[in-house]
Design a protein around this motif. Structure first.
Motif, PDB file in Angstrom:
ATOM      1  N   SER A 155      12.167   6.102   6.579  1.00 39.73           N
ATOM      2  CA  SER A 155      11.091   5.503   5.782  1.00 39.73           C
ATOM      3  C   SER A 155      10.665   4.158   6.357  1.00 39.73           C
ATOM      4  O   SER A 155       9.483   3.808   6.332  1.00 39.73           O
ATOM      5  CB  SER A 155      11.554   5.339   4.329  1.00 39.73           C
ATOM      6  N   ARG A 156      11.630   3.391   6.887  1.00 39.91           N
ATOM      7  CA  ARG A 156      11.288   2.091   7.479  1.00 39.91           C
ATOM      8  C   ARG A 156      10.423   2.270   8.720  1.00 39.91           C
ATOM      9  O   ARG A 156       9.458   1.539   8.927  1.00 39.91           O
ATOM     10  CB  ARG A 156      12.571   1.329   7.824  1.00 39.91           C
ATOM     11  N   VAL A 157      10.799   3.234   9.556  1.00 38.82           N
ATOM     12  CA  VAL A 157      10.000   3.487  10.767  1.00 38.82           C
ATOM     13  C   VAL A 157       8.607   3.966  10.395  1.00 38.82           C
ATOM     14  O   VAL A 157       7.602   3.528  10.980  1.00 38.82           O
ATOM     15  CB  VAL A 157      10.717   4.506  11.679  1.00 38.82           C
ATOM     16  N   LEU A 158       8.534   4.875   9.418  1.00 36.80           N
ATOM     17  CA  LEU A 158       7.233   5.370   8.967  1.00 36.80           C
ATOM     18  C   LEU A 158       6.367   4.239   8.433  1.00 36.80           C
ATOM     19  O   LEU A 158       5.154   4.200   8.660  1.00 36.80           O
ATOM     20  CB  LEU A 158       7.420   6.425   7.883  1.00 36.80           C
ATOM     21  N   ALA A 159       7.001   3.303   7.707  1.00 34.79           N
ATOM     22  CA  ALA A 159       6.243   2.186   7.150  1.00 34.79           C
ATOM     23  C   ALA A 159       5.605   1.345   8.244  1.00 34.79           C
ATOM     24  O   ALA A 159       4.526   0.773   8.058  1.00 34.79           O
ATOM     25  CB  ALA A 159       7.152   1.322   6.282  1.00 34.79           C
ATOM     26  N   ALA A 205       0.823  -1.208   0.000  1.00 35.97           N
ATOM     27  CA  ALA A 205       0.000   0.000   0.000  1.00 35.97           C
ATOM     28  C   ALA A 205       0.861   1.263   0.000  1.00 35.97           C
ATOM     29  O   ALA A 205       1.925   1.305   0.615  1.00 35.97           O
ATOM     30  CB  ALA A 205      -0.928  -0.006   1.202  1.00 35.97           C
ATOM     31  N   ILE A 206       0.377   2.279  -0.705  1.00 30.02           N
ATOM     32  CA  ILE A 206       1.081   3.557  -0.804  1.00 30.02           C
ATOM     33  C   ILE A 206       0.645   4.455   0.349  1.00 30.02           C
ATOM     34  O   ILE A 206      -0.542   4.694   0.552  1.00 30.02           O
ATOM     35  CB  ILE A 206       0.776   4.234  -2.148  1.00 30.02           C
ATOM     36  N   GLY A 207       1.625   4.925   1.109  1.00 29.24           N
ATOM     37  CA  GLY A 207       1.338   5.769   2.260  1.00 29.24           C
ATOM     38  C   GLY A 207       2.459   6.766   2.487  1.00 29.24           C
ATOM     39  O   GLY A 207       3.315   6.980   1.615  1.00 29.24           O
ATOM     40  N   PRO A 208       2.499   7.387   3.656  1.00 21.67           N
ATOM     41  CA  PRO A 208       3.545   8.372   3.949  1.00 21.67           C
ATOM     42  C   PRO A 208       4.954   7.810   3.814  1.00 21.67           C
ATOM     43  O   PRO A 208       5.864   8.519   3.382  1.00 21.67           O
ATOM     44  CB  PRO A 208       3.243   8.772   5.404  1.00 21.67           C
ATOM     45  N   ALA A 209       5.151   6.538   4.192  1.00 19.57           N
ATOM     46  CA  ALA A 209       6.486   5.941   4.075  1.00 19.57           C
ATOM     47  C   ALA A 209       6.903   5.835   2.614  1.00 19.57           C
ATOM     48  O   ALA A 209       8.063   6.106   2.268  1.00 19.57           O
ATOM     49  CB  ALA A 209       6.492   4.563   4.734  1.00 19.57           C
ATOM     50  N   SER A 210       5.978   5.443   1.739  1.00 18.09           N
ATOM     51  CA  SER A 210       6.283   5.340   0.309  1.00 18.09           C
ATOM     52  C   SER A 210       6.647   6.706  -0.268  1.00 18.09           C
ATOM     53  O   SER A 210       7.595   6.831  -1.053  1.00 18.09           O
ATOM     54  CB  SER A 210       5.090   4.759  -0.442  1.00 18.09           C
ATOM     55  N   ALA A 211       5.889   7.732   0.111  1.00 27.33           N
ATOM     56  CA  ALA A 211       6.165   9.081  -0.390  1.00 27.33           C
ATOM     57  C   ALA A 211       7.540   9.569   0.052  1.00 27.33           C
ATOM     58  O   ALA A 211       8.296  10.158  -0.738  1.00 27.33           O
ATOM     59  CB  ALA A 211       5.077  10.045   0.081  1.00 27.33           C
ATOM     60  N   SER A 212       7.895   9.301   1.314  1.00 27.46           N
ATOM     61  CA  SER A 212       9.208   9.708   1.817  1.00 27.46           C
ATOM     62  C   SER A 212      10.320   8.951   1.104  1.00 27.46           C
ATOM     63  O   SER A 212      11.366   9.530   0.747  1.00 27.46           O
ATOM     64  CB  SER A 212       9.278   9.446   3.327  1.00 27.46           C
ATOM     65  N   TYR A 213      10.107   7.666   0.867  1.00 31.14           N
ATOM     66  CA  TYR A 213      11.102   6.830   0.183  1.00 31.14           C
ATOM     67  C   TYR A 213      11.342   7.303  -1.248  1.00 31.14           C
ATOM     68  O   TYR A 213      12.498   7.434  -1.696  1.00 31.14           O
ATOM     69  CB  TYR A 213      10.605   5.388   0.225  1.00 31.14           C
ATOM     70  N   VAL A 214      10.275   7.587  -1.985  1.00 31.28           N
ATOM     71  CA  VAL A 214      10.422   8.054  -3.369  1.00 31.28           C
ATOM     72  C   VAL A 214      11.105   9.415  -3.412  1.00 31.28           C
ATOM     73  O   VAL A 214      11.981   9.666  -4.260  1.00 31.28           O
ATOM     74  CB  VAL A 214       9.051   8.101  -4.065  1.00 31.28           C
ATOM     75  N   LYS A 215      10.729  10.304  -2.517  1.00 33.69           N
ATOM     76  CA  LYS A 215      11.358  11.643  -2.495  1.00 33.69           C
ATOM     77  C   LYS A 215      12.861  11.530  -2.266  1.00 33.69           C
ATOM     78  O   LYS A 215      13.664  12.160  -2.965  1.00 33.69           O
ATOM     79  CB  LYS A 215      10.711  12.494  -1.391  1.00 33.69           C
ATOM     80  N   ASP A 216      13.253  10.715  -1.273  1.00 33.75           N
ATOM     81  CA  ASP A 216      14.684  10.553  -0.995  1.00 33.75           C
ATOM     82  C   ASP A 216      15.394   9.886  -2.166  1.00 33.75           C
ATOM     83  O   ASP A 216      16.526  10.244  -2.511  1.00 33.75           O
ATOM     84  CB  ASP A 216      14.874   9.715   0.273  1.00 33.75           C
ATOM     85  N   GLY A 217      14.734   8.887  -2.797  1.00 33.04           N
ATOM     86  CA  GLY A 217      15.356   8.201  -3.920  1.00 33.04           C
ATOM     87  C   GLY A 217      15.590   9.120  -5.102  1.00 33.04           C
ATOM     88  O   GLY A 217      16.666   9.087  -5.731  1.00 33.04           O
ATOM     89  N   LEU A 218      14.615   9.958  -5.423  1.00 35.35           N
ATOM     90  CA  LEU A 218      14.787  10.894  -6.539  1.00 35.35           C
ATOM     91  C   LEU A 218      15.848  11.943  -6.227  1.00 35.35           C
ATOM     92  O   LEU A 218      16.594  12.370  -7.123  1.00 35.35           O
ATOM     93  CB  LEU A 218      13.452  11.567  -6.859  1.00 35.35           C
ATOM     94  N   ALA A 219      15.936  12.346  -4.961  1.00 34.64           N
ATOM     95  CA  ALA A 219      16.977  13.306  -4.578  1.00 34.64           C
ATOM     96  C   ALA A 219      18.364  12.676  -4.745  1.00 34.64           C
ATOM     97  O   ALA A 219      19.301  13.331  -5.232  1.00 34.64           O
ATOM     98  CB  ALA A 219      16.762  13.764  -3.133  1.00 34.64           C
ATOM     99  N   LYS A 220      18.522  11.408  -4.365  1.00 29.77           N
ATOM    100  CA  LYS A 220      19.816  10.731  -4.534  1.00 29.77           C
ATOM    101  C   LYS A 220      20.157  10.581  -6.011  1.00 29.77           C
ATOM    102  O   LYS A 220      21.319  10.722  -6.405  1.00 29.77           O
ATOM    103  CB  LYS A 220      19.771   9.357  -3.869  1.00 29.77           C
TER     104      LYS A 220
END
Length: 465
Positions: free
Chosen positions: A258-262, A41-56
């Motif tokens: 992101s893991r904690v948020l998940a 499921a897509i939630g706050p953890a997914s959004a944080s993970y994608v944002k960090d990944g695109l920044a990297k």
């Protein structure tokens, strides 16, 4: 000597040539293709993970980002955050539904439409993008309601008019959003609208034929080979020609945040953290100085409240939960049964209403609600049982607790003396004369003096032979 100098000059020139072209060749042969994977499921953890990944990816000047999707959907707020980051990304993003057997339903369809290029693995599907956040299924856009004769009713007095209006607003907003994404990427906007209005779905081959995606690929290597040489448009109108044929694929793992948020943004985990926090504080207030319950309770309560802040909650449900717990606390100190039952009902109703979302993966478990309610009820029963036993049991302190206790005479003079009872030495008086070592009975207590009398003779003692 001249030959040696010429050879040295040639060697230096060759070294300089290798040094000059070496970095460029290495850069060309080490293009990066970073992979971000959304599973579940897509939630706050997914959004944080994608944002960090695109920044990297931007920091490392990656050639492309592969956003692998396998999701049943999720929260619309998190979905829009991901889409915003994808649209603003300076690095091209390929949406890739994989592996075989995966799907990108609901929110996943919107995200796939937003990526610069879209691909699917064989045996996958997309679609079913009808919004359900307002609660309950949406069979389509509401028009008119047929009456008994099958004719359309357009009477404003229909009780479902308000609900239908809200459904239409949410659906039309979703349609406009997904059409804008599809048109931005030059894909089939009509099917995208159908996915929202009619919950339409497509397999990988059907999506390719309908121009919903650009590629079907068995694996990321095959995908990079196919997209090599394609030109994509980035944010701000800038275009980029992709060179991905020999790119090095690297997976970006989510960071600890992101893991904690998940974990904590799972509604069931957030609910448990909230309950553990409340219980911990209750035990700390009941036994001040225990420390551990207070520390653990405070941490869990703060984490639970943070998770609730990240999730769309119904504050009426949260208030009902607090009222229910307050009523149960009152029942523990003033047993009336009615207050306790009211507290349990209010707590269960509040927990059921707590999360105002119908997205997949974000339901509060009914068994969990039942277990927590049973724990509260059990706590009340334990407290009530302890109060009942304390009320019906013998007195433990005070003058009444001393009556009837046996006492040993230590010394006695006429009508006064000292006795030993209940582990203490007492001053005593009586109407009779006793001897040291004799056992007497406490009749009453006046101030700090015991009034004693001769202990009654038990049945079977005395008599004549």
């Amino acid at each position: 000597m001249q030959t040696f100098k010429a050879a040295l000059v040639v060697a230096i020139a060759l070294v300089a040539l290798v040094v000059s072209i070496g970095p460029g060749t290495a850069a060309d042969n080490n293009r990066l293709a970073l992979t971000i994977s959304i599973d579940g499921a897509i939630g706050p953890a997914s959004a944080s993970y994608v944002k960090d990944g695109l920044a990297k990816a931007a920091e490392r000047h990656a050639e492309i980002v592969i956003l692998r999707l396998n999701t049943p959907g999720g929260l619309s707020t998190s979905m829009r955050e991901i889409i915003t980051d994808v649209l603003a990304s300076p690095v091209p993003v390929i949406g890739y539904v994989a592996p075989s057997g995966a799907h990108a339903a609901s929110a996943g369809t919107y995200i796939l439409c937003a990526t610069h290029l879209a691909a699917m693995a064989p045996g996958t599907n997309i679609g079913a993008a009808t919004p359900v956040q307002i609660g309950g299924p949406m069979p389509g856009l509401p028009g008119s309601t047929p009456d008994k004769d099958g004719k359309d009713q357009k009477d404003g007095g229909n009780p479902s008019t308000t609900k239908d209006t809200m459904t239409a607003k949410v659906t039309n907003d979703a349609v406009a959003f997904i059409r804008s994404l599809a048109e931005l990427r030059g894909r089939n906007a009509d099917w995208a609208e159908k996915a929202v209005r009619d919950a339409a779905t497509l397999s990988a081959n059907a999506a390719l034929q309908a121009h919903v995606i650009e590629f079907t690929a068995h694996d990321p290597v095959d995908l990079l080979r196919q997209v090599d040489g394609r030109t994509v448009e980035l944010a701000g109108g800038k275009t980029q020609r992709l060179a991905t044929k020999d790119a090095v694929i690297e997976v970006i793992d989510p960071n600890w945040i992101s893991r904690v948020l998940a974990v904590i943004t799972d509604p069931n985990i957030a609910f448990v953290l909230l309950m553990v926090g409340i219980y911990g504080l209750i035990f700390e207030f009941m036994s001040p100085g225990a420390v551990a319950p207070g520390v653990v309770g405070t941490i869990c309560l703060l984490l639970g409240l943070y998770a609730l802040n990240m999730l769309p909650i119904n504050y009426a449900g949260f208030a009902l939960m607090l009222v229910g717990m307050a009523l149960l606390a009152i029942e523990a100190f003033n047993p009336t049964v009615v207050i306790g039952l009211g507290g349990i009902v209010a707590f269960v109703l509040g927990a059921a209403m707590l999360f105002r979302i119908e997205a997949p993966g974000y339901h509060l478990s009914w068994p969990l609600i039942g277990i927590v309610a049973a724990m509260f009820a059990g706590l009340i029963l334990v407290v009530l049982g302890a109060l009942r036993r304390a009320r019906n049991g013998p007195l433990r302190t005070g003058a009444q607790a001393m009556r009837g206790l046996p006492a040993e005479v230590l010394d006695w003079s006429e009508t006064t003396g000292h006795v030993f009872t209940n582990g203490e030495r007492w001053q005593a008086r009586g109407t009779e004369t006793f001897k040291a070592g004799e056992t007497v009975e406490v009749a009453s207590i006046v101030d700090l003096t015991l009034v004693v009398r001769r202990a009654p003779v038990s049945a079977g003692e005395g008599g004549t032979a």
